[in-house]
Design a protein around this motif. Structure first.
Motif, PDB file in Angstrom:
ATOM      1  N   ASN A 117     -13.763  -4.121   2.261  1.00 12.84           N
ATOM      2  CA  ASN A 117     -12.635  -3.529   1.548  1.00 12.84           C
ATOM      3  C   ASN A 117     -11.319  -3.933   2.205  1.00 12.84           C
ATOM      4  OD1 ASN A 117     -11.671  -1.503   3.511  1.00 12.84           O
ATOM      5  ND2 ASN A 117     -13.558  -0.383   3.080  1.00 12.84           N
ATOM      6  N   LEU A 118     -10.206  -3.649   1.550  1.00 15.38           N
ATOM      7  CA  LEU A 118      -8.897  -4.093   2.034  1.00 15.38           C
ATOM      8  C   LEU A 118      -8.592  -3.544   3.421  1.00 15.38           C
ATOM      9  CD1 LEU A 118      -6.221  -5.569   1.606  1.00 15.38           C
ATOM     10  CD2 LEU A 118      -5.357  -3.510   0.449  1.00 15.38           C
ATOM     11  N   THR A 152     -15.393   3.166   6.839  1.00 15.54           N
ATOM     12  CA  THR A 152     -16.121   1.902   6.694  1.00 15.54           C
ATOM     13  C   THR A 152     -15.419   0.789   7.450  1.00 15.54           C
ATOM     14  OG1 THR A 152     -16.972   2.546   4.525  1.00 15.54           O
ATOM     15  CG2 THR A 152     -16.967   0.197   5.034  1.00 15.54           C
ATOM     16  N   ALA A 153     -14.085   0.778   7.383  1.00 12.45           N
ATOM     17  CA  ALA A 153     -13.310  -0.250   8.094  1.00 12.45           C
ATOM     18  C   ALA A 153     -13.508  -0.147   9.595  1.00 12.45           C
ATOM     19  CB  ALA A 153     -11.827  -0.114   7.743  1.00 12.45           C
ATOM     20  N   ASP A 212      -1.758   5.515   2.433  1.00 19.26           N
ATOM     21  CA  ASP A 212      -2.742   4.525   2.873  1.00 19.26           C
ATOM     22  C   ASP A 212      -2.278   3.785   4.125  1.00 19.26           C
ATOM     23  OD1 ASP A 212      -4.612   5.155   0.993  1.00 19.26           O
ATOM     24  OD2 ASP A 212      -4.158   3.489  -0.361  1.00 19.26           O
ATOM     25  N   CYS A 253       0.848  -1.189   0.000  1.00 17.23           N
ATOM     26  CA  CYS A 253       0.000   0.000   0.000  1.00 17.23           C
ATOM     27  C   CYS A 253       0.883   1.239   0.000  1.00 17.23           C
ATOM     28  CB  CYS A 253      -0.902   0.022   1.232  1.00 17.23           C
ATOM     29  SG  CYS A 253      -2.186  -1.245   1.252  1.00 17.23           S
ATOM     30  N   SER A 263     -13.238   4.921   2.966  1.00 20.11           N
ATOM     31  CA  SER A 263     -13.003   3.479   3.056  1.00 20.11           C
ATOM     32  C   SER A 263     -12.470   3.078   4.425  1.00 20.11           C
ATOM     33  CB  SER A 263     -12.038   3.025   1.955  1.00 20.11           C
ATOM     34  OG  SER A 263     -10.875   3.827   1.956  1.00 20.11           O
ATOM     35  N   SER A 291     -10.680  -2.786   5.783  1.00 22.55           N
ATOM     36  CA  SER A 291     -11.487  -3.542   6.751  1.00 22.55           C
ATOM     37  C   SER A 291     -10.840  -4.894   7.055  1.00 22.55           C
ATOM     38  CB  SER A 291     -12.899  -3.770   6.209  1.00 22.55           C
ATOM     39  OG  SER A 291     -13.580  -2.556   5.986  1.00 22.55           O
ATOM     40  N   LYS A 292     -10.365  -5.558   6.012  1.00 18.46           N
ATOM     41  CA  LYS A 292      -9.746  -6.875   6.179  1.00 18.46           C
ATOM     42  C   LYS A 292      -8.469  -6.778   7.016  1.00 18.46           C
ATOM     43  CE  LYS A 292     -11.414  -8.446   1.644  1.00 18.46           C
ATOM     44  NZ  LYS A 292     -10.991  -8.751   0.253  1.00 18.46           N
ATOM     45  N   LYS A 332     -21.955  -7.295   1.920  1.00 24.65           N
ATOM     46  CA  LYS A 332     -21.162  -6.749   0.822  1.00 24.65           C
ATOM     47  C   LYS A 332     -19.711  -7.120   1.063  1.00 24.65           C
ATOM     48  CE  LYS A 332     -20.473  -2.306   3.121  1.00 24.65           C
ATOM     49  NZ  LYS A 332     -20.559  -0.827   3.007  1.00 24.65           N
TER      50      LYS A 332
END
Length: 357
Positions: free
Chosen positions: A248-249, A224-225, A164, A160, A221, A251-252, A245
């Motif tokens: 996203n990365l 959201t995570a 990020d 990343c 994003s 969140s993971k 849904k």
């Protein structure tokens, strides 16, 4: 050091870039401030900036007020452990402010965690030993800083961008800020949590999201995570109200960082487990819940730094890790201390590493 804009004088040197609502910085790091630039900062309604201790002419800058002496000390520290522990205590103080009703100052979290991320990525082995520092009484505050650091490290290893990586660090640190809105009794409880306790705790990601959703510093994003860091790929986890849904990365990554640090740390109602055992559980017992690439990135990095480490086995023996097979990274080959006895934990399944010493 962090000072109020009104105390700036000509010759001050910015130690961090200044950003507004746009992607481009208003002023870059190492900018030498003039009278006109100071007036521009005030026009942009920027109330505080980080500057060097030395003016452009070599004299010491002695402002009338330093906003946060703890942050000031952190900037001076060169030792990772010292910097980490000061970050935890600063976060603890901020958390208590949130409990009292104060708003989350995301800019302050950024100031706390970014220097620590930079330091940690220079000495990456430190990140993988964070569980050693965690005291159960201050678990919540260690956990916040550690999620940010572990998440940032994973993001860095997954290629990343540095921007990020920083976003993941900030998001990780704020993932549990909503715990400040829970009844204090839940945060200090020493016995096992009840079903009702868990139901209350399961609301904290929603509280966290509401506390940071209006911040312009955090990407959508990452917001959201923060909301779904306890969600799982197989649809389990919480909060249950989330729509189905793909995660996203970010969140993971934060999900793995969160569970890894939680399971390897001492809690008031649960003993810590070794990183090797935890990673094995995530890979096998929780298969399908976490992103396999994220887990393997953390596992591979942990394995690379573990050769030569002293460990304690579940039978009480002390040993040294001498080899890690790429196909069985959670179960290395070890040599028992003060003997020539070598054990392959990949074959001897009844044994496992209980603690890294």
């Amino acid at each position: 050091m962090l000072v109020k804009t009104r105390y700036l004088i000509e010759g001050c040197i910015l130690s961090r870039e200044i950003r507004g609502l746009s992607e481009r910085p208003i002023m870059n790091e190492k900018t030498v401030l003039t009278k006109e630039l100071i007036e521009a900062l005030q026009a942009f309604l920027i109330t505080e900036v980080s500057v060097d201790r030395t003016l452009i002419d070599g004299k010491k800058f002695l402002p009338k007020e330093v906003i946060d002496p703890e942050l000031d000390e952190m900037e001076e520290s060169s030792d990772f452990t010292d910097l980490y522990l000061k970050s935890v205590q600063t976060y603890k103080r901020l958390f208590k402010n949130w409990q009292a009703g104060s708003k989350v100052e995301v800019a302050m979290i950024r100031l706390i965690v970014l220097p620590l991320v930079d330091k940690a990525l220079e000495e990456a082995s430190n990140i993988l030993m964070l569980h050693h520092y965690c005291k159960k009484e201050d678990y919540l505050f260690h956990h916040a800083i550690s999620i940010g650091l572990i998440g940032a490290y994973i993001a860095s290893k997954m290629k990343c961008s540095r921007a990020d990586v920083y976003q993941v660090a900030i998001g990780g640190c704020l993932a549990d800020c909503g715990m400040a809105k829970l009844p204090p009794r839940l945060l200090t409880k020493t016995e096992s949590l009840t079903v009702e306790d868990y139901e209350e705790i399961h609301n904290h990601p929603i509280f966290s999201y509401k506390m940071i959703k209006d911040s312009s510093i955090i990407k959508d994003s990452v917001k959201t995570a923060i909301l779904e860091h306890h969600g799982r790929l197989d649809g389990t986890g919480y909060p249950k109200s989330l729509k189905t849904k793909p995660m996203n990365l970010f969140s993971k990554i934060i999900a793995v960082a969160d569970v890894f640090h939680a399971m390897t740390s001492e809690r008031t109602y649960r003993k810590k487990q070794s990183p090797f055992k935890v990673l094995e559980m995530i890979l096998h017992d929780d298969f399908g819940k976490f992103d396999i690439e994220v887990v393997k990135t953390l596992l591979s990095s942990f394995a690379n730094f573990s050769i030569g480490s002293r460990v304690k086995l579940n039978n009480g023996f002390i040993a040294e890790i001498i080899f890690i097979d790429a196909s069985s990274q959670t179960r290395p080959v070890i040599k028992i201390q003060d003997s020539d006895h070598i054990i392959n934990l990949g074959i001897n399944r009844e044994l496992y590493i209980e603690e890294i010493l």
